[in-house]
Design a protein around this motif. Structure first.
Motif, mmCIF file in Angstrom:
data_model
loop_
_atom_site.group_PDB
_atom_site.id
_atom_site.type_symbol
_atom_site.label_atom_id
_atom_site.label_comp_id
_atom_site.label_asym_id
_atom_site.label_seq_id
_atom_site.Cartn_x
_atom_site.Cartn_y
_atom_site.Cartn_z
ATOM 1 N N TRP A 413 0.702 -1.325 -0.244
ATOM 2 C CA TRP A 413 -0.079 0.124 -0.015
ATOM 3 C C TRP A 413 0.995 1.299 0.236
ATOM 4 N N VAL A 417 -2.666 7.438 -2.512
ATOM 5 C CA VAL A 417 -3.268 6.693 -4.011
ATOM 6 C C VAL A 417 -3.777 7.698 -4.567
ATOM 7 N N PHE A 451 -11.237 -0.815 -0.666
ATOM 8 C CA PHE A 451 -12.253 0.142 -0.135
ATOM 9 C C PHE A 451 -11.940 0.070 1.323
ATOM 10 N N ARG A 453 -9.586 -1.273 2.640
ATOM 11 C CA ARG A 453 -8.017 -0.919 3.127
ATOM 12 C C ARG A 453 -7.877 0.813 2.853
ATOM 13 N N TYR A 454 -8.513 1.362 2.083
ATOM 14 C CA TYR A 454 -8.640 2.566 1.837
ATOM 15 C C TYR A 454 -9.162 3.403 2.728
ATOM 16 N N HIS A 455 -10.402 2.939 3.512
ATOM 17 C CA HIS A 455 -11.227 3.524 4.662
ATOM 18 C C HIS A 455 -10.205 3.455 5.812
ATOM 19 N N GLU A 470 -9.206 13.572 -5.878
ATOM 20 C CA GLU A 470 -9.099 12.206 -5.612
ATOM 21 C C GLU A 470 -10.500 11.526 -5.493
ATOM 22 N N VAL A 474 -12.196 8.491 -7.955
ATOM 23 C CA VAL A 474 -12.939 7.406 -7.251
ATOM 24 C C VAL A 474 -14.195 7.096 -7.541
ATOM 25 N N TRP A 503 -16.303 4.649 2.821
ATOM 26 C CA TRP A 503 -15.243 5.434 2.489
ATOM 27 C C TRP A 503 -15.464 6.810 2.017
ATOM 28 N N SER A 507 -14.538 10.327 3.522
ATOM 29 C CA SER A 507 -13.923 11.336 2.504
ATOM 30 C C SER A 507 -14.698 12.639 2.745
#
Length: 870
Positions: A413, A417, A451, A453-455, A470, A474, A503, A507
């Protein structure tokens, strides 16, 4: 053989052809496998001696390890041309000899196309194969391909030579598809073609000596007759005259020979001029070069072989190679390149094959992650070409390419990103949603993991919060995924949607998002899933986040409050101030907010929320804008019922049906009434912002509305000094009168026939309370007069019909306490009387002013300010 050295570059030497044949014979010998010496040292020593002598013929110094002949002379040398002609055969047929010659051959290939003037000049590193003839270019590239395919080149010094040779190949392809660099914006002097008479050139090529005679050419001065100036080059032009008769045979032969020589000289001079004139870009002044298809194809094969053999050596210039190849594919050389027509062996097909084979070969080396995490010029064109190249490649489909990216992200990661999402957004929209059904299904699970992992990454204490760009990228990615035909039949589509919704909600805390993006992704989700509850997953998450924010449990970005409110209103069919390119949205946001309507009412009634929002956002307008948007949502919901009774009123604001009595009021009744008056003002503001059919409060409730205002006015004299909240009661009561008047007049215009009668009755009930309040004191009378005059002025601004009927009755109110109207009120009254409206009133502008005034009074009241503005 060495004695021929002084003659190798003499173009006019009659022995040049002989030298060429001798060297060709030597090259043929070297290409024979049997030419390899035995193990005897004597034979090996003799061969080494021959190679040293041959290097000397090529102008290569074995002691200094460099060439002593300038590239321009070497390109004309018979020895060099003969050697290059047979070099591919040597490298292919005789590996032993090829390995011995490899260092020298690599340096020769570097030196030959170089533009340097002298051999001693500093080596130029950024040049192409433009200076070689077409035939020599092909031989040069064939030799390089054989070296890359058959020989080891991972050790110094050969590895350095190979890298330089690959740089020449890349530069050749870059010049074929010229692209101005960022640093080339400054204006530069541009070389242009000198004016060359094409007709003269054509006539010179068509001269037939049998029909022409040529006179003597004078060579004394440039001004002499017969001299033609082409740029800086002086070309001898013969004077041609018509033949008058037949001449003797020897004379004809001499004339014929002279004419041929002159034509050759002229053509040679013109070639010199053409070579000295270079086509250049009109913007950056870079040279523009064009190569044949075979040269381009051979360059691509050389690059692919290099990537396949030594990917580690290619790593530093890998992106430059791939980007150049995509530019070749994207820049058509011929008309059929921009169509679906397939032409075998054309350079565009070779480039597509090279690109996808290279990506497939490097897919296990994290090439996807590296490529998506790279800043790419013109990313739309780049990713469009990548998707096009992988479209008919079963080994690596365009969707599987994204799956490899997700797998790379699971293993490693990155810190951010942002760039990956930007490139992925450009790439994924190029992939059709009605193809690659199985790869799309497999991708869903990987996106869910991504998502999650992104969150976790953005919600961590020290996590990097996403930017607006970003988030928008997405959303583009997920909107396209939702449009896949087989999305609902995937293994776990709902869990992916839930992970993305979490997520997205997180955001919204850090960056603003455009309304159109939220509408697009919610609509796509609504259409992608089957169950009704699943359809509203993202919409419900956004509305829930807004509800948490108005309770101050979370903090949204400043603009996202109004954006989500606009999304609710748009779904309810209301007009919003944000322009939208498309109106085919279906988010079900108006349904998602229904369970929270009473919480929204509590937010509108809260006196302190505007101050809290200002503290969070440092904006005076946010609280008022959000209140009126949410009030409009409640007003629209209340007006959905077609019944003319008061059931919606009883459900949402039941206290309106039972106003307090002046004689039997509880101690807290006045404060509660002021709060209710504020809530009614916001509801009417919301209704007036909505479409004409929005009537949340029935006109028949006009009597109850008047009773509330009468109660507030009656108790103001005694209660106003107890708290700041009570001090603002007069302001809110008069503004509610204004709003109710405009509300009823609009209803009378569009839907109700009794609205105007109810409005007259309303003022008949309110006016006595105003007159009663005037009798208390001079200070109170001045306050009431000021508010009443502001009401008259407001009704005049909206061109109220009621004002014309009741003005004669209202005018005495201003002198009820004073024998004469005070000067400051007289000036304001004269302004109202003497400036009639000549244009159609803009009710929306007036509503904005009222909204701002009410917001500011609530803000000042919340801060316990000793004053408030009117």
């Amino acid at each position: 053989m060495c004695l021929l050295f002084n003659r190798v570059v003499d173009m006019e030497n009659p022995e040049r052809h002989t030298v060429y044949l001798v060297v060709s014979l030597f090259v043929t010998f070297l290409s024979n496998k049997n030419s390899t010496p035995t193990d005897e040292k004597a034979n090996a020593k003799k061969q080494s001696l021959v190679f040293r002598h041959f290097n000397t013929l090529l102008g290569y110094s074995s002691t200094e390890k460099c060439f002593t002949i300038p590239p321009a002379r070497l390109r004309k040398a018979a020895v060099c041309n003969a050697f290059i002609s047979g070099l591919p055969e040597i490298l292919d047929m005789n590996l032993h000899t090829g390995n011995q010659l490899l260092p020298t051959v690599a340096q020769l290939l570097i030196h030959l196309p170089s533009p340097q003037k002298l051999a001693s000049d500093q080596n130029v590193t950024n040049y192409s194969l433009a200076l070689l003839t077409q035939h020599t270019r092909h031989l040069w590239l064939q030799s390089l391909i054989l070296i890359l395919y058959k020989y080891r080149f991972d050790q110094l010094p050969v590895s350095e030579y190979i890298v330089r040779l690959i740089g020449i190949v890349v530069k050749t392809l870059q010049n074929q598809v010229h692209e101005c660099s960022d640093a080339a914006d400054q204006s530069a002097e541009i070389d242009t073609w000198d004016e060359i008479e094409d007709d003269d050139v054509a006539r010179a090529e068509l001269i037939r000596p049998e029909s022409l005679t040529v006179t003597t050419i004078q060579e004394a001065t440039p001004a002499a007759e017969g001299m033609v100036h082409i740029g800086a080059v002086c070309v001898m032009q013969p004077t041609i005259v018509e033949p008058e008769g037949l001449a003797p045979e020897p004379l004809i032969a001499r004339k014929r020979s002279t004419a041929v020589q002159e034509v050759r000289r002229k053509k040679s001079a013109i070639e010199v001029v053409k070579k000295s004139c270079t086509l250049r870009c009109g913007h950056c002044n870079e040279a523009i070069e064009m190569f044949d298809e075979e040269t381009i194809s051979l360059c691509l094969i050389a690059l692919e072989t290099f990537l396949h053999r030594e990917p580690s050596m290619a790593a530093p210039i890998l992106f430059k190679i791939l980007y150049t190849v995509t530019r070749l594919i994207d820049t058509p050389m011929y008309p059929w390149h921009s169509t679906e027509m397939f032409v075998p062996a054309n350079s565009r097909s070779v480039a597509k094959q090279m690109l996808r084979v290279s990506l497939h070969h490097l897919s296990t080396s994290a090439i996807c992650l590296q490529l998506f995490d790279t800043k790419i010029p013109r990313p739309d064109a780049f990713w469009s070409v990548v998707a096009l190249s992988l479209a008919d490649f079963p080994e690596l489909s365009p969707v599987y390419f994204i799956q490899i990216l997700m797998e790379d992200l699971e293993e490693s990661w990155p810190g951010s990103v942002k760039l990956i999402m930007k490139n992925l957004a450009f790439y994924i929209v190029e992939i059709p949603t009605d193809m690659y059904n199985n790869p799309w299904k497999d991708l869903v699970g990987h996106l869910e993991t991504f998502f999650k992992r992104y969150h976790s990454a953005i919600s961590a204490d020290n996590g990097i919060t996403p930017t607006r760009a970003e988030i928008e990228n997405v959303i583009i990615v997920m909107t396209h995924v939702f449009k896949v035909q087989t999305f609902s039949s995937s293994k776990s589509p709902v869990t992916l949607v839930e992970a993305f919704a979490r997520w997205l909600s997180e955001s919204l805390h850090s960056a603003d998002v455009s309304l159109e993006s939220l509408l697009g992704v919610c609509t796509a989700c609504n259409r992608a899933l089957i169950r009704e509850r699943d359809k509203q997953c993202i919409t419900r998450a956004l509305v829930t986040e807004l509800m948490q924010a108005i309770k101050f449990k979370v903090k949204l970005h400043e603009s996202n409050y109004v954006t989500i409110a606009n999304m609710i209103l748009q779904d309810a069919g209301e007009d919003i101030e944000v322009p939208l390119l498309d109106d085919q949205f279906n988010t079900a946001a108006s349904e998602a907010i229904r369970p929270f309507l009473f919480e929204v009412l509590d937010f509108i009634a809260d006196l302190h929320v505007i101050a809290k929002l200002k503290k969070e956002s440092n904006s005076d307008a946010l609280g008022g804008d959000l209140k009126v948007k949410l009030a409009e949502a409640i007003a629209v919901e209340m007006s959905r019922s077609n019944a003319r009774d008061c059931r919606t009123v009883i459900r949402f604001i039941p206290w309106l049906m039972s106003p307090p009595s002046v004689t039997q009021a509880a101690p807290s009744a006045f404060a509660d009434s002021v709060t209710n008056v504020r809530v009614l003002s916001w509801l009417l503001l919301g209704a007036l912002h909505a479409n004409h059919s929005c009537l949340p409060v029935p006109i028949e409730c006009s009597q109850h509305m008047a009773d509330y205002i009468h109660f507030v006015l009656a108790g103001f004299a005694d209660q106003s000094k107890q708290s700041v909240v009570h001090m603002s009661a007069l302001f809110h009561a008069f503004h509610l009168c204004q709003l109710w008047t405009v509300y009823c007049e609009r209803a009378a215009t569009y839907s109700s026939t009794t609205a105007f009668a109810h409005l007259v009755d309303f003022w008949a009930r309110v006016t006595p309370a105003i007159l009663q309040l005037l009798s208390h004191s001079k200070v109170l009378a001045d306050m009431v007069n000021l508010h009443f005059l502001n009401t008259i002025q407001a009704l005049q601004q909206v061109n109220s019909a009621l004002l014309c009927q009741l003005y004669s009755m209202w005018a005495p109110i201003l002198t009820a306490y004073h024998s004469q109207i005070p000067n400051q009120l007289r000036m304001k009254l004269d302004s109202c009387q003497n400036q009639p409206s000549l244009e159609a009133p803009l009710v929306t502008e007036w509503l904005k002013k009222v909204r701002y005034k009410i917001s500011q009074v609530e803000l000042q009241t919340s801060a316990a300010s000793p004053y408030y503005t009117v």
